[in-house]
Enzyme design. Structure first.
Site, PDB file in Angstrom:
ATOM      1  N   LYS A  36       0.965  -1.194   0.066  1.00 17.37           N
ATOM      2  CA  LYS A  36       0.006   0.029  -0.006  1.00 17.37           C
ATOM      3  C   LYS A  36       0.793   1.279   0.108  1.00 17.37           C
ATOM      4  CE  LYS A  36      -3.677   1.781   2.878  1.00 17.37           C
ATOM      5  NZ  LYS A  36      -4.791   1.473   4.065  1.00 17.37           N
ATOM      6  N   SER A 113      -9.279   1.192   3.149  1.00 23.15           N
ATOM      7  CA  SER A 113      -8.392   1.873   2.029  1.00 23.15           C
ATOM      8  C   SER A 113      -7.514   1.051   1.529  1.00 23.15           C
ATOM      9  CB  SER A 113      -7.775   3.030   3.261  1.00 23.15           C
ATOM     10  OG  SER A 113      -6.958   2.557   4.219  1.00 23.15           O
ATOM     11  N   SER A 137      -9.617  -1.053   7.255  1.00 22.45           N
ATOM     12  CA  SER A 137      -9.006  -1.004   5.922  1.00 22.45           C
ATOM     13  C   SER A 137      -8.222  -2.225   5.442  1.00 22.45           C
ATOM     14  CB  SER A 137      -7.957   0.263   5.930  1.00 22.45           C
ATOM     15  OG  SER A 137      -8.570   1.414   6.146  1.00 22.45           O
TER      16      SER A 137
END
Length: 433
Positions: A36, A113, A137
Site C-alpha cells: 500500500k 483504504s 482497511s
C-alpha cells in the site's frame, strides 16, 4: 484497467536479499507481493493516496522494516498500490487516482483504504500484499474482494516507516487468496510461538449476525457446520454480545445516545463503541496531520474532505473516556474468550455497495459496518476475514477474533476451517450449502 485492474500506483521491483541464505532456503522464495502507498520504500515518495501529499513530501530515505523483513524472507516486491486518501475511508474509491476494479464484483466498490492491495491479490497480480488497518482497511476490502485478510493484534508488528493515521488503532495487515499462504506470511511477520492448540470455545455473536442484509444462515451456517465437522459441536456457544459489552464496559454509557437510528435494527452498545473509536481516531489524525492540512489545504475527494475537516475541528473533550473504553473492552473480551476462545461475527453487514453510491445512501451501511469493525479496532484483538463463497453472485464472508497476541493461534485455526470451507465451494464461487 484491463491489465492490472487499476490496482497499482507505481510498479518497480525490489529483489529479495538475504546475506546469509541461498534463495532456495528462504521461506517466501518465489513469491511476489505489493505494498500500500502508505509504506516507505527508499527512493520513492510515499503518496498517502493524495497528489498534494506526494507533491509536498520528498522520497523516503529508508524502507519500512516490515517490507525489509519480507524481502529478507525471499519475497519480491513488485510495486505500490492505490489507497483511499489519507487512509480515511473504507470504500476504496479515490477521486484522484481512480478506483481499483473489484475482480469478483465489477460494478461494486473494492473496499478501502487498502483497496489496491486487496485487488492485486484478488486479481492474481501478486501472491500476497501488505495493507494497513486502522478502522477496517484490511478487513473490509478482503471481504468485498472475496479473499483472506488479517488485522493482527495492535502493536504486534512494527509500524515504523508507515505514515500514521491514528496510532491507537494503526496495524499492518496482509491479504492472500488462501489461508495457508496467509499463515505462511504470518510466520515471518509475527513473533514465533507454539500455536498448535484447538479452540476452547467458538462464540457466535447472535446479535451481530442480525445486522446482516442477507439471510443469516447463509453466513452463519457455513461456518457452524465447518466448526462442527472439525472440532465437534460442544465448543460452539451463542451469546448476545451487545448486552455483554453494555454490562462490562461501563464507560460506553457516555456514548450510548450518539448516532443510533431507532428506525432500523442496530446494537446500541456497539454503535456507542464505534462512536468512541471514531472520536479518538479523529483526534489522533488531527495531531498527526492537522498542521499540514491547514497549511496546504489539499484537494480532497467527496466524503473524504468532510471527514478530514471534521477531524481538524475535533477537541480533546472525552478523549480520556475513549481511552477508558479501550481498557475496559480489552479486559471484558479477554475475560470472555480466555486464552483459546474465538469470537465469530460478520466482517461487514452486507455485500459491497455499488460504485459511486451517494455518501448519504451509505450511512446506514457505515453505522452497521463500524459497529462490527470497532470490536477488534478498540480492543486491539486479532481478526481474520474468511471468504465463504457468494450469495446472489456477490461475495460473502465471516470473521474470527482472538485475544491480543494470539495471532498465530488464530491463523492456524483459520487455515484448518478455511480449508474445510473451501472444499465446499464450487469453481464458480458458490457454496454448496
Amino acid at each position: 484497467m484491463e491489465s492490472d485492474y487499476g490496482a497499482f500506483m507505481e510498479k518497480f521491483t525490489l529483489q529479495p536479499h538475504s546475506p546469509t541464505s541461498s534463495p532456495d532456503e528462504l521461506p517466501l522464495n518465489g513469491l511476489t507481493f505489493a505494498v500500500k502507498d502508505i509504506f516507505d520504500v527508499e527512493g520513492h515518495v510515499t503518496g498517502f493516496g493524495n497528489p498534494d501529499w506526494a507533491r509536498t513530501h520528498p522520497p523516503a530515505t529508508s524502507t519500512a522494516p516490515v517490507v525489509l523483513t519480507l524481502l529478507r524472507a525471499g519475497a519480491t516486491c513488485v510495486g505500490k498500490t492505490v489507497m483511499d486518501e489519507m487512509a480515511y475511508s473504507i470504500s476504496g474509491e479515490n477521486a484522484h487516482y481512480g478506483t481499483p476494479g473489484n475482480p469478483c464484483a465489477p460494478d461494486r466498490i473494492p473496499g478501502g483504504s487498502s483497496s489496491g492491495s486487496a485487488v492485486a491479490v484478488a486479481a492474481n497480480l501478486v501472491d500476497f500484499s501488505l495493507g494497513t488497518d486502522t478502522g477496517g482497511s484490511v478487513r473490509v476490502p478482503s471481504a468485498f474482494c472475496n479473499i483472506y485478510g488479517i488485522r493482527p493484534s495492535h502493536g504486534v508488528i512494527s509500524v515504523d516507516g508507515l505514515i500514521p493515521m491514528a496510532q491507537s488503532f494503526d496495524t499492518v495487515g496482509w491479504f492472500a487468496r488462501d489461508p495457508t499462504l496467509l499463515k505462511r506470511v504470518g510466520s515471518i511477520l509475527l513473533p514465533p510461538i507454539d500455536a498448535q492448540v484447538n479452540p476452547s470455545q467458538i462464540i457466535f455473536a447472535e446479535d451481530c449476525f442480525k445486522l446482516l442484509s442477507i439471510p443469516i444462515d447463509r453466513v452463519k451456517q457455513v461456518l457452524l457446520e465447518s466448526v462442527e465437522k472439525v472440532y465437534g459441536g460442544e465448543i460452539v456457544k451463542q451469546m448476545t454480545l451487545g448486552d455483554y459489552l453494555k454490562e462490562n464496559v461501563p464507560s460506553l454509557q457516555h456514548f450510548m445516545s450518539q448516532g443510533v437510528d431507532s428506525k432500523e435494527y442496530n446494537i446500541p452498545s456497539l454503535v456507542a463503541l464505534s462512536s468512541a473509536m471514531r472520536l479518538l481516531q479523529r483526534y489522533e489524525f488531527k495531531i498527526n496531520h492537522g498542521e499540514w492540512i491547514t497549511s496546504v489545504k489539499p484537494s480532497l475527494g467527496p466524503g473524504i474532505a468532510a471527514r478530514v475537516w471534521e477531524a481538524i475541528r475535533t477537541t480533546d473533550n472525552d478523549i480520556n473516556i475513549c481511552c477508558s473504553v479501550k481498557t475496559e473492552l480489552r479486559a471484558a473480551l479477554t475475560s470472555l474468550l480466555g486464552d483459546f476462545g474465538i469470537l465469530a461475527i460478520p466482517t461487514v453487514p452486507s455485500p459491497p455497495p455499488k460504485l459511486q453510491t451517494e455518501p448519504t445512501a451509505l450511512e446506514s451501511f457505515r453505522v452497521r459496518a463500524f459497529s462490527l469493525l470497532s470490536i477488534a479496532g478498540v480492543s486491539g484483538f486479532a481478526q481474520v476475514n474468511m471468504p465463504l463463497g457468494k450469495y446472489d453472485d456477490l461475495p460473502v464472508s465471516v470473521s474470527l477474533l482472538a485475544k491480543s497476541g494470539s495471532d498465530m493461534f488464530l491463523l492456524n485455526l483459520v487455515e484448518t476451517l478455511g480449508t474445510t470451507i473451501m472444499e465446499r465451494i464450487d469453481v464458480n464461487g458458490k457454496s454448496n450449502v
